[in-house]
Design an enzyme around this catalytic site. Sequence first.
Site, PDB file in Angstrom:
ATOM      1  N   SER A 264      34.427  39.545  34.961  1.00 54.54           N
ATOM      2  CA  SER A 264      35.621  40.386  35.029  1.00 54.54           C
ATOM      3  C   SER A 264      36.701  39.680  35.834  1.00 54.54           C
ATOM      4  O   SER A 264      36.439  38.695  36.524  1.00 54.54           O
ATOM      5  CB  SER A 264      35.280  41.709  35.705  1.00 54.54           C
ATOM      6  OG  SER A 264      35.016  41.474  37.083  1.00 54.54           O
ATOM      7  N   LYS A 265      37.903  40.228  35.738  1.00 52.78           N
ATOM      8  CA  LYS A 265      39.015  39.684  36.507  1.00 52.78           C
ATOM      9  C   LYS A 265      38.693  39.765  37.996  1.00 52.78           C
ATOM     10  O   LYS A 265      39.019  38.864  38.763  1.00 52.78           O
ATOM     11  CB  LYS A 265      40.288  40.467  36.187  1.00 52.78           C
ATOM     12  CG  LYS A 265      41.473  40.038  37.032  1.00 52.78           C
ATOM     13  CD  LYS A 265      42.772  40.589  36.525  1.00 52.78           C
ATOM     14  CE  LYS A 265      43.947  40.029  37.294  1.00 52.78           C
ATOM     15  NZ  LYS A 265      43.848  40.234  38.738  1.00 52.78           N
ATOM     16  N   ARG A 266      38.033  40.862  38.372  1.00 50.98           N
ATOM     17  CA  ARG A 266      37.698  41.044  39.789  1.00 50.98           C
ATOM     18  C   ARG A 266      36.794  39.908  40.300  1.00 50.98           C
ATOM     19  O   ARG A 266      36.987  39.385  41.390  1.00 50.98           O
ATOM     20  CB  ARG A 266      37.031  42.415  39.992  1.00 50.98           C
ATOM     21  CG  ARG A 266      37.061  42.895  41.385  1.00 50.98           C
ATOM     22  CD  ARG A 266      37.370  44.384  41.552  1.00 50.98           C
ATOM     23  NE  ARG A 266      36.841  45.230  40.506  1.00 50.98           N
ATOM     24  CZ  ARG A 266      35.668  45.846  40.556  1.00 50.98           C
ATOM     25  NH1 ARG A 266      34.862  45.668  41.594  1.00 50.98           N
ATOM     26  NH2 ARG A 266      35.286  46.655  39.595  1.00 50.98           N
ATOM     27  N   ASP A 269      38.899  36.771  40.661  1.00 50.09           N
ATOM     28  CA  ASP A 269      39.760  36.859  41.846  1.00 50.09           C
ATOM     29  C   ASP A 269      38.936  36.597  43.112  1.00 50.09           C
ATOM     30  O   ASP A 269      39.336  35.840  43.984  1.00 50.09           O
ATOM     31  CB  ASP A 269      40.394  38.259  41.968  1.00 50.09           C
ATOM     32  CG  ASP A 269      41.465  38.482  40.896  1.00 50.09           C
ATOM     33  OD1 ASP A 269      41.827  37.498  40.223  1.00 50.09           O
ATOM     34  OD2 ASP A 269      41.914  39.633  40.734  1.00 50.09           O
ATOM     35  N   GLU A 287      51.500  42.944  40.185  1.00 50.33           N
ATOM     36  CA  GLU A 287      50.487  41.986  40.641  1.00 50.33           C
ATOM     37  C   GLU A 287      50.647  40.646  39.915  1.00 50.33           C
ATOM     38  O   GLU A 287      50.802  40.602  38.703  1.00 50.33           O
ATOM     39  CB  GLU A 287      49.082  42.549  40.357  1.00 50.33           C
ATOM     40  CG  GLU A 287      47.982  41.710  40.966  1.00 50.33           C
ATOM     41  CD  GLU A 287      46.592  42.027  40.391  1.00 50.33           C
ATOM     42  OE1 GLU A 287      45.671  41.268  40.674  1.00 50.33           O
ATOM     43  OE2 GLU A 287      46.463  43.029  39.652  1.00 50.33           O
TER      44      GLU A 287
END
Length: 511
Positions: A264-266, A269, A287
Amino acid sequence: MKDVRVRFAPSPTGALHIGGVRTALYNFLLARQQGGTMILRIEDTDQNRYVPGAEAYIMDSLAWAGIQIDEGVREGGPFGPYRQSERKEIYSQYAQQLLQSGHAYYAFDTEADLEALRERQKAAGSDQQQYSSATRMTMRNSLTLSAEETKKRIDTGHPYVIRFKIPENETVALHDLIRGEVSVQTAQLDDKVLMKSDGMPTYHLANVVDDYLMKISHVIRGEEWLPSAPLHVLLYKAFGWEKGMPQFAHLPLLLKPDGNGKLSKRDADRMGFPIFPLNWTDPNTGEKSTGYKESGYLPEALINFLAFLGWNPGTEQEIFSMDELIRAFSIERIGKAGAKFDIQKAQWYNQQYLRTKSNAELASHLLSQLKKENIYCSQDKAEKICAVMKERITFPQDLWEQGKFFFIAPESFDEGVVSKKWNDDAVKVISAYRDAVENLSTFDATIAKETLENVTASLQIGTGKILQSLRVALSGLGGGPDLMMIMEIIGKEEVVSRLTFALSNLKIKVG
Ligand code: GLU
């Protein structure tokens, strides 16, 4: 075999995820290999999720990655329009066809009706699909209302949706090119909405109608769409389009680096790597995300890396240009298992591709960085720096980040090296060497080396013993490219001045 026509069909709901680039790539590889056509269709029927700028972002990302589109919004083509929001009439015409053939029906249920259905099912402990063959006859729709009542409601502007009438007690089977036979009982499917109350089609209707009308031969898409495939097969059947049905290939998921769950993007990051191909500013939240491009990844390296996430050539070869991928690619060699997203591997590919760049090409990166820093550097010097640095860097910006010492004399020195290596012998050699270099009339890497060997020989100190001290005195660092080349590049005057500075600033650590 029929003409190969494949499509990448993203929804413009935000920036393109790196997994989407892989899906587009696999479609593109098949199209190019088979002399087929690559289509970009924009699936923008969900107005609530539409994000301005996302469509252009998708196109720019594919262009940067070298994934060329033959038919699409920008390119045009004989099967347009390629933006679903411009095809509304087509979908409602096909929804009408299903209504007339009895494969679809109008449903007038309100939110409260649907909520009551949920409550009834909960109370009965039912794990059945919500709106289905088991429940549809208890609801407010054109199957339960009279023809006059149905017509009256439509004519008086009652909100309605059009639902697909899933056949009862059938087995739907399909052959997935990656997963083999997949089958499901129709009792497990619900009467999906085909047309929403806003007059827009849902994904399912629009996707099937367009794949058919655009003569798509292979649907290659992410695994998350596999559960929808049986419904799509039923739609092809309901339309009487079995002959035009594409072949399906559902790609394995991209997993987190540790293999635990979907990437995921999370995760990206948190672990500090990009998830989007290009920089992106979310227009809703503001963002900002940094892209692969802006992080210094070369498109050819990223493509090579992505190609291997789920596919392999069956040989040891790891480096593939786009043309080589086109030749080697086959759907049969795509695996079912999720592919771990190992960013270190992406970096390794970047290193490999950077090494193949000419010094002149790399120099342009370095020179543009230097310009920002207001540092002048000749083309010749920049190319020399690139030649010695290129085996050591992961990103073009490392030329500057790791090569600052070519331009800026060190003011601090690697503590570890100093405490271990900066001793009496080192000081003796480096002082004598400084004097010897000062008296030279010409200077380059070879002369620098000969001079050093002469000095160490006459002092009877092994050259190897003092090399690291010399390096740290010249660059401040414990490691780096060839020391003699560093001296040639910074030049005689700078060597003398840096050694003088180090000799007067570095203290021998006792003990
Ligand atoms: N619009 C869908 C998506 O955003 C396309 C799925 C498909 O390829 O059928 O992924």
